[in-house]
Design a protein around this motif. Sequence first.
Motif, PDB file in Angstrom:
ATOM      1  N   GLY A   1      43.183  42.506  39.740  1.00 45.28           N
ATOM      2  CA  GLY A   1      43.394  41.292  40.516  1.00 45.28           C
ATOM      3  C   GLY A   1      44.185  41.488  41.794  1.00 45.28           C
ATOM      4  O   GLY A   1      43.796  40.996  42.863  1.00 45.28           O
ATOM      5  N   PHE A   2      45.297  42.195  41.718  1.00 49.42           N
ATOM      6  CA  PHE A   2      46.132  42.395  42.903  1.00 49.42           C
ATOM      7  C   PHE A   2      45.393  43.209  43.964  1.00 49.42           C
ATOM      8  O   PHE A   2      45.469  42.904  45.165  1.00 49.42           O
ATOM      9  N   PHE A   3      44.668  44.231  43.534  1.00 50.08           N
ATOM     10  CA  PHE A   3      43.900  45.068  44.465  1.00 50.08           C
ATOM     11  C   PHE A   3      42.798  44.248  45.125  1.00 50.08           C
ATOM     12  O   PHE A   3      42.561  44.365  46.335  1.00 50.08           O
ATOM     13  N   ASP A   4      42.126  43.396  44.346  1.00 53.03           N
ATOM     14  CA  ASP A   4      41.119  42.495  44.924  1.00 53.03           C
ATOM     15  C   ASP A   4      41.730  41.677  46.056  1.00 53.03           C
ATOM     16  O   ASP A   4      41.145  41.535  47.136  1.00 53.03           O
ATOM     17  N   HIS A   5      42.905  41.126  45.794  1.00 57.77           N
ATOM     18  CA  HIS A   5      43.588  40.279  46.781  1.00 57.77           C
ATOM     19  C   HIS A   5      43.899  41.060  48.055  1.00 57.77           C
ATOM     20  O   HIS A   5      43.714  40.558  49.175  1.00 57.77           O
TER      21      HIS A   5
END
Length: 197
Positions: A37-41
């Motif tokens: 999730g954080f990498f997607d963001h």
Amino acid sequence: MEEKRTAFIERKTTETSIEVDINLDGEGKYDIDTGIGFFDHMLELMSKHGLIDLKVKVIGDLKVDSHHTVEDTGIVIGECINKALGNKKSINRYGTSFVPMDESLCQVSMDISGRAFLVFDGEFTCEKLGDFQTEMVEEFFRALAFNAGITLHARVIYGKNNHHMIEGLFKAFGRALSEAVSKNTRIKGVMSTKGSI
């Protein structure tokens, strides 16, 4: 009619399966799914602030950790940037961006030189943000730079909040890339006395 600067690359290994579609002359549209999730963001921010259309689909061995997924994504995005640039005629070649994010300030400078190099200056005080290992920020930019043929300098000038510092780096990278790949009608051929980059 000017040729579109787009690229699609699919890469499969025993550790990851990755598809990346990029448009360097986009509007900052994105569709990102890496399973982290954080990498997607961060990739969404890079796309939006760089005005680069980016689609990324990754299936990785996240049961191990995030290393292979993040590094391999950097490899394929770098390959796509290099492919989409084509002959590099009339591009600015250089780009620099300073991005403030609350208490933090980050800088990214790049040279689309064909000579891959990374100077990374940033330290984080927590091991993870969500499922994302913070040490992978440097590995992502290294993989991208070496596969795009970019000389890349990325640094956290100052900051305290790990999220803010990493976000600043990804935004600054997007903005610096947008500047470097932009075309200038005054540049005939490539921006080099050697005649090639």
